[in-house]
Design a protein around this motif. Sequence first.
Motif, short mmCIF file in Angstrom:
data_model
loop_
_atom_site.label_atom_id
_atom_site.label_comp_id
_atom_site.label_asym_id
_atom_site.label_seq_id
_atom_site.Cartn_x
_atom_site.Cartn_y
_atom_site.Cartn_z
N VAL A 13 3.57 2.02 19.12
CA VAL A 13 4.10 1.04 20.08
C VAL A 13 4.35 1.79 21.38
N GLU A 14 3.51 1.54 22.38
CA GLU A 14 3.54 2.31 23.62
C GLU A 14 4.59 1.82 24.61
N SER B 289 3.50 -19.54 32.21
CA SER B 289 4.59 -20.38 32.74
C SER B 289 5.95 -19.94 32.25
N GLU B 290 6.01 -19.07 31.23
CA GLU B 290 7.28 -18.65 30.66
C GLU B 290 7.29 -17.14 30.43
N ASP B 291 8.49 -16.60 30.34
CA ASP B 291 8.63 -15.19 30.01
C ASP B 291 8.35 -14.97 28.52
N LEU B 292 7.82 -13.79 28.22
CA LEU B 292 7.53 -13.42 26.83
C LEU B 292 8.00 -12.00 26.60
N LEU B 293 8.24 -11.66 25.34
CA LEU B 293 8.44 -10.26 24.98
C LEU B 293 7.08 -9.69 24.65
N CYS B 294 6.63 -8.73 25.46
CA CYS B 294 5.27 -8.20 25.35
C CYS B 294 5.31 -6.78 24.77
N VAL B 295 4.56 -6.57 23.70
CA VAL B 295 4.53 -5.29 23.01
C VAL B 295 3.12 -4.72 23.12
N LEU C 67 -4.70 -11.68 29.22
CA LEU C 67 -5.35 -10.44 29.62
C LEU C 67 -4.62 -9.24 29.00
N GLY C 68 -5.38 -8.27 28.55
CA GLY C 68 -4.80 -7.11 27.90
C GLY C 68 -4.75 -7.21 26.39
N ARG C 69 -5.04 -8.40 25.88
CA ARG C 69 -5.06 -8.58 24.43
C ARG C 69 -6.47 -8.34 23.90
N GLN C 70 -6.56 -7.69 22.76
CA GLN C 70 -7.86 -7.51 22.11
C GLN C 70 -8.38 -8.88 21.69
N SER C 71 -9.56 -9.23 22.12
CA SER C 71 -10.06 -10.59 21.89
C SER C 71 -11.06 -10.68 20.74
N HIS C 72 -11.71 -9.56 20.39
CA HIS C 72 -12.71 -9.57 19.33
C HIS C 72 -12.51 -8.36 18.43
N ASP D 73 -4.04 -3.08 22.21
CA ASP D 73 -3.82 -4.49 21.94
C ASP D 73 -2.47 -4.88 22.54
N LEU D 74 -2.28 -6.17 22.78
CA LEU D 74 -1.04 -6.68 23.35
C LEU D 74 -0.54 -7.81 22.45
#
Length: 368
Positions: free
Chosen positions: A218-219, A238-244, A299-304, A317-318
């Motif tokens: 976990v970076e 549109s909303e805040d998220l907790l991003c790991v 964006l930033g998430r592994q999609s495949h 991955d995000l």
Amino acid sequence: MRALSASLLLLVLVGPIGCKRGLIDRPDTADAGSYARVGPLGLAVESVRHGKVRVRGMMGQEGESKDDVFVIKTRFKLLDTSMPVKQPAIQQDGGIQFSFGENKLRLVDGQGREAKPVAAGGLDAVSARRTGTTVLNAENSEATDLLTFESIPGATGDLTLEVPASYQPMQPNGNYAIQKSPGTFKIRILKDVWDAQPPTVDAGPGRWATVGPVSVSVEAVRLGKVKVRTLHGTGDSSEDLLCVAVRVKLADPAARVKKPPFVPSSIGAPFASPALALRPARGGEPYKALTSFGFGEVLGRQSHDAELSAQQPEVTDLITFEAKAAEADELILTIWPKWKERKPDGTWADTTSEEDFRFRIPKGMWAK
């Protein structure tokens, strides 16, 4: 699931038939992973833990059990390969359990209190549970199985596991015969083993948890909006998220792995579910992992699927969760191993590991 330390012992109550040298040297104790023997068959307890168990829905969705359970991974081994046997699954979800008569599946604590076997609820099935009968012979001599019992809070002392030796030996005519009184495997699990806390890695750059040939770290963790690409361009959620943000790399450079996204897209994989859980460190309901935002792509998430090899050993991955998760003082992130590994014959096989990646995330990582 987690392998037992070689320094911890399982006290094995051996049946009337002795054990061969090299399997159990002393009749009353055995190192972790050794086999209790009944007839031609041996049984070992490979790992134990108390907590949630992974379950699988009808459409392949993965999740966690609602309640804590006691989980035991077992391994059957044909010790006398000259006698093939049929060995049935020990438990079946939604089916009949060995819960009657003297020859039944039992887990008893030091005071004689018995924990009942439990199955997954509804139409769910416990992941890694064997569902059918396996033929054990010289070419295929081992089979694992996963047992689940009701939670045992307040249990004292060692636990004793009793498993019916319900194997069917092959007869000279090639048929398999059901035995009237095949016997029972009895294995005592020391309290230091079953009461141990699961290994947990403190989150941070370069702090790796490893399962099989794959390591995860976990970076970074932050609270805020994410960039989303839609048909109309790129903008903020549109909303805040907790991003790991996580990194995944090969721990074994000789391995080849196909790693899917930890959070599958609800558009491309509508029946898939995140292979993870995030909850408060002090216990409580898991927070919701957010997948897609309408038809937008995070964006930033592994999609495949990403193929990891010596030439390309890493991928990032995000993972995004509801902002409510940021209210906790400390979080525990559990990521389940979910990948395919290339076999020597060139085919790809799903991982069967019951271990998981477990991280402790302090509030200071996102509340700076």
